[in-house]
Motif scaffolding. Structure first.
Motif, PDB file in Angstrom:
ATOM      1  N   PHE A 111       2.796  33.562  23.159  1.00 30.87           N
ATOM      2  CA  PHE A 111       3.696  32.533  22.630  1.00 30.87           C
ATOM      3  C   PHE A 111       4.364  33.009  21.338  1.00 30.87           C
ATOM      4  N   CYS A 112       3.563  33.621  20.450  1.00 34.07           N
ATOM      5  CA  CYS A 112       4.111  34.136  19.181  1.00 34.07           C
ATOM      6  C   CYS A 112       5.138  35.223  19.439  1.00 34.07           C
ATOM      7  N   ASP A 113       4.821  36.123  20.394  1.00 30.74           N
ATOM      8  CA  ASP A 113       5.757  37.215  20.710  1.00 30.74           C
ATOM      9  C   ASP A 113       7.066  36.670  21.276  1.00 30.74           C
ATOM     10  N   TYR A 135       7.480  34.226  16.102  1.00 26.52           N
ATOM     11  CA  TYR A 135       6.800  33.621  14.965  1.00 26.52           C
ATOM     12  C   TYR A 135       5.459  34.308  14.747  1.00 26.52           C
ATOM     13  N   GLN A 136       4.945  34.240  13.503  1.00 24.00           N
ATOM     14  CA  GLN A 136       3.552  34.546  13.232  1.00 24.00           C
ATOM     15  C   GLN A 136       2.733  33.287  13.499  1.00 24.00           C
ATOM     16  N   ARG A 137       1.473  33.475  13.837  1.00 23.50           N
ATOM     17  CA  ARG A 137       0.643  32.326  14.194  1.00 23.50           C
ATOM     18  C   ARG A 137       0.579  31.303  13.063  1.00 23.50           C
ATOM     19  N   HIS A 138       0.457  31.776  11.806  1.00 24.70           N
ATOM     20  CA  HIS A 138       0.327  30.851  10.676  1.00 24.70           C
ATOM     21  C   HIS A 138       1.607  30.044  10.442  1.00 24.70           C
ATOM     22  N   GLU A 139       2.748  30.549  10.966  1.00 23.15           N
ATOM     23  CA  GLU A 139       4.002  29.811  10.828  1.00 23.15           C
ATOM     24  C   GLU A 139       4.096  28.647  11.815  1.00 23.15           C
ATOM     25  N   LEU A 140       3.230  28.640  12.841  1.00 23.02           N
ATOM     26  CA  LEU A 140       3.303  27.625  13.880  1.00 23.02           C
ATOM     27  C   LEU A 140       2.217  26.553  13.755  1.00 23.02           C
ATOM     28  N   ILE A 141       1.005  27.002  13.416  1.00 29.44           N
ATOM     29  CA  ILE A 141      -0.125  26.070  13.380  1.00 29.44           C
ATOM     30  C   ILE A 141       0.148  24.946  12.380  1.00 29.44           C
ATOM     31  N   GLY A 142      -0.018  23.692  12.845  1.00 31.16           N
ATOM     32  CA  GLY A 142       0.162  22.529  11.988  1.00 31.16           C
ATOM     33  C   GLY A 142       1.579  21.990  11.969  1.00 31.16           C
ATOM     34  N   LYS A 143       2.554  22.713  12.594  1.00 28.66           N
ATOM     35  CA  LYS A 143       3.948  22.257  12.596  1.00 28.66           C
ATOM     36  C   LYS A 143       4.201  21.354  13.814  1.00 28.66           C
TER      37      LYS A 143
END
Length: 851
Positions: free
Chosen positions: A274-276, A280-288
């Motif tokens: 999904f990140c690829d 996105y980097q994983r930390h940019e997605l988690i919590g959004k």
């Protein structure tokens, strides 16, 4: 015997710390892994590796704490054995954690890993290695190995193992893209790099090859590697093969993207795919919030919200939607979503398996486009298109088939091919259809019978074609009504052509590639004196005189298709009369040559007469040039001789004026002044006449002229007059032109001088100089704010001796503008004036670019 191992000096605190602290750390790591971690083979190898390092560090430290030489030797032997054992354990550990063990056979492990190290252990145990041992105050004992074969084998094995571990660590780091495994590999590499770069040179290479003292740093520093490995085990779970760990590995190796969101569409989990995909980097997605971050369209956002509502009713669904990457690039995806249920059976979010269908969409679009293109091509065909099976059932046809036949789509489905031909044509059509299924292809010209009972001439063809596994006939029909009409018209045109050829004023000759005459018109027979039957048996070379054929052999290579080649030939008639003929030859599409023969014998006679006249004209021109040169020389000498008396008259008049000024009355003084002024004007007139006669004589002096430079020089030469009148001369960037420099300078000089001269004394002269460029010439304008010129004098002022402002008190000879006109015309240009009295004057002139 045990006493020799216990003869140790624990009073050296520094050596005790170096020996015990690293050993205790590794022993604690061993206990933690052995007791706390799951009992797996890989955990066992790692714990054994840590225990071996601990024993190696302890025995190495006891070596330097020994009080006797014998005790030091015993502990050194034990230290060497453990140092040999620890490296293969490290290699085996790294091979296992990277999953490479499945590609390595047991024989390879034995012969490359176990066997060489067992040999080294046996060499050390048999005491085949030899040392020079010296007691040192700093290190207690210093060991310097001798360069024996046994020592070389042992150290070579240790160095090889150390390098193998380093290479394995590098491969492990660079093969992993990102994530916790990447970080764990980096920690292992850094933890090994320090003891490797310090321990190997100081304890192995330098003592063996440079006979340096042993520095006991390798064993203590190896603790860095075991600590880094322990961190990788605990923090990054490199030895974790629990179901949860396997789940993470499997999920992150999936070819599909996985997204888990909570009840409020807040992202809880994403896998690496999904990140690829969305960059996105994983930390940019988690919590959004997912639909705010990766969905742009309001309709798509509303759709997601509606689907989330459905998900609360425990419904799964599949749907297409557009997601957007971090850079804003759209990606078309298929989402298979299901409710995310906790252990209590409550829905706490959604799990979405996302497939990128960009390529599938592109493929479907391409297929659809190709289908539309095929249908468009078929419907755009100029004739009728048809496809039917062996039973005569129509399977496919184009719109034009319906239009021409007059039948609707529903009617055509119930008809057979024979229904479109009348009774007289049907047997032939049926035979041709059978021929196609038998031979693969056939064609026919027939009459297509429409619903309105109209017979249309048609050309039809058919190919055998396998469609849906059964033989069919595919073909096209073309309306040849126009072709039939054209054939009839061609017959008429052919008759016209034959009439024109026969009545043409030139001989028209057709020859084949071997230059045999295959056709000729009546005039050609008359010109050559042969009958048509005689000429059709001859070749072109039979008509050319032998002399002309030798001088100009026939070269067919220069004759090109659709291009007329012109040549001149001397032909002989049947009566042996030679004629000059202009031949215009063209290669026709059928490979034959078409020639037009024009008799130019009389033209040659005329050319001879013209050449004689030209020779006479050239002779007279030379005489005229010689006469002009003599006249010019005479004019120069005459003008020089005429100026001499004028100078004497002017000089004596000035002497009279100076010497007898007091004795002469005003009338006498006025006469003397008029005489001096007349002599001066006569001298100027003679000078201007000479300039006029010389204008344009230097046509060979054409060059590139910089007009800005010329104007700068003219302004400098007229500086006094310009300053006295407070004149302003305005001009911008002027071009460089191809001209006679001195002549062009004279034009600008005369026009600027006139502008200064004919501006009233009470005005400050303003002169503007501009230039316009066209494709063929330069157009210049020199305008002033002077008195202006009455339009009735616009043509006269360019005539010699006509002054710019007749009746003006400004003195001039009336030759300056005539000189300008002569120079401009010599430059293939023209000069004119636009002016009204009191409005100033604008002189225009052009200079051709084609000089």
């Amino acid at each position: 015997m045990i006493e020799k191992y216990l003869n140790l000096d624990f009073g050296r605190t520094d050596l005790v710390l170096i020996a015990l602290i690293p050993s205790i750390i590794n022993f604690l790591i061993f206990l933690y892994v052995f007791v706390r971690l799951p009992s797996t083979w890989l955990n066992f190898i790692f714990s054994l590796f840590a225990l071996t390092i601990s024993f190696w560090q302890l025995s190495s430290g006891f070596t330097h704490l020994s009080e006797s030489k014998q005790t030091a030797i015993e502990w050194n032997m034990i230290s060497n054995i453990f140092s040999i054992i620890v490296f293969p354990l490290g290699i085996y550990f790294l091979i296992n954690i990277n999953g490479w063990i499945k590609w390595i056979s047991e024989y390879s492990i034995f012969f490359l890993l176990i066997f060489p190290n067992v040999i080294c252990v046996l060499l050390v145990s048999a005491r085949l290695d030899s040392y020079s041992i010296v007691q040192s105050q700093f290190w207690q004992w210093i060991f310097t190995p001798a360069t024996t074969l046994a020592n070389s084998i042992i150290y070579f094995c240790i160095i090889t193992n150390a390098l193998a571990i380093f290479i394995l660590l590098c491969i492990s780091y660079f093969k992993v893209k990102e994530g916790d495994v990447k970080k764990a590999s980096l920690i292992l590499l850094l933890g090994y790099l320090i003891p490797f770069l310090i321990g190997v040179p100081t304890e192995i290479i330098l003592p063996l090859f440079s006979v340096q003292n042993d520095i006991p740093l390798g064993a203590p520093l190896s603790t860095l590697f075991s600590i880094s490995a322990f961190i990788a085990v605990l923090k990054f779970k490199i030895l974790d093969f629990s179901p949860q760990h396997q789940w993470d590995v499997i999920v992150n190796k999936m070819n599909e993207s996985l997204l888990i969101v909570d009840d409020n569409d807040k992202i809880m989990y994403v896998n690496d795919k999904f990140c690829d995909e969305l960059q996105y980097q994983r930390h940019e997605l988690i919590g959004k919030i997912a639909y705010d971050l990766i969905i742009n369209g309001e309709s798509d956002k509303q759709r997601i919200k509606e689907i989330n509502i459905e998900r609360k009713n425990r419904k799964s669904s599949s749907y297409e939607i557009t997601l957007y990457t971090k850079t804003g690039k759209p990606k078309c995806v298929m989402i298979n979503g299901s409710p995310y249920i906790n252990k209590l059976g409550n829905i706490i979010g959604s799990i979405a398996l996302i497939s990128n269908i960009d390529e599938l969409k592109k493929a479907n679009i391409a297929i659809e486009n190709e289908k539309k293109k095929a249908e468009s091509i078929i419907n755009s065909l100029p004739g009728t298109f048809y496809l039917f099976d062996q039973n005569g059932k129509f399977l496919l046809w184009n719109k034009n088939f319906e239009t021409v036949s007059g039948y609707s789509c529903e009617e055509l489905k119930l008809m057979s091919p024979l229904d479109f031909f009348d009774e007289t044509e049907k047997p032939k059509i049926k035979q041709k259809i059978e021929s196609v299924f038998l031979n693969g292809y056939d064609e026919i010209d027939s009459y297509f019978y429409t619903k309105d009972k109209i017979n249309i001439p048609y050309y039809c063809n058919g190919y055998k074609y396998i469609y849906d596994g059964k033989p069919c006939l595919i073909g096209m029909g073309l309306d040849i009504s126009e072709h039939k009409n054209t054939e009839a018209k061609l017959k008429v045109k052919e008759e016209y052509y034959r009439t024109l050829v026969e009545q043409a004023p030139d001989a028209i000759l057709i020859t084949d590639p071997q230059l045999n005459i295959i056709d000729i018109n009546t005039y050609g027979c008359t010109l050559l004196g042969y009958t048509k039957q005689e000429l059709l048996k001859m070749k072109v070379s039979d008509l050319i005189t032998s002399k002309n054929l030798i001088e100009k052999p026939i070269n067919l290579g220069i004759i090109k298709k659709d291009k007329v080649t012109i040549a001149e030939r001397v032909l002989k008639t049947k009566d042996d009369i030679e004629k000059n003929i202009e031949v215009r030859v063209k290669l026709m599409s059928d490979g034959n040559y078409q020639s037009f023969l024009t008799d130019i014998t009389e033209r040659y006679k005329t050319i001879d007469e013209i050449n004689k006249l030209n020779s006479e004209l050239t002779r007279k021109s030379q005489i005229l040039e010689k006469s002009n040169a003599e006249l010019e020389q005479f004019a120069y000498v005459a003008s020089h001789d005429m100026q001499e008396p004028l100078r004497m008259v002017s000089g004596f008049m000035k002497l009279l004026d100076e010497k007898y000024n007091d004795t002469f009355d005003d009338t006498a003084k006025e006469y003397i002044k008029h005489a001096i002024d007349g002599a001066t004007r006569m001298k100027q007139l003679i000078y201007d006449l000479l300039e006029y006669s010389k204008a344009g004589k230097n046509r060979n002096d054409l060059s590139v002229v910089n007009l800005n430079q010329i104007l700068d020089e003219i302004i400098f030469l007229n500086k006094n007059a310009i300053t006295e009148r407070n004149a302003k001369i305005n001009y911008g960037k002027l071009p460089e032109i191809f001209a006679i420099k001195t002549s062009i300078s004279q034009v600008f000089q005369n026009l600027i001088s006139n502008a200064l001269k004919y501006t009233p004394d009470e005005k400050e002269p303003i002169i503007n100089i501009t230039c316009e460029e066209t494709d063929i010439q330069w157009k210049f304008c020199i305008s002033d704010n002077g008195t202006g010129i009455d339009p009735k004098f616009h043509e006269k002022i360019f005539v010699i001796f006509q002054r710019a402002v007749p009746g003006s008190d400004k003195r001039g000879t009336g030759i300056g503008l005539a000189i300008c006109k002569k120079i401009v015309e010599l430059h293939n240009g023209k000069i004119w004036v636009e002016s009204e009295p009191g409005t100033g004057t604008s002189f225009f002139f052009t200079i051709s670019k084609a000089m």
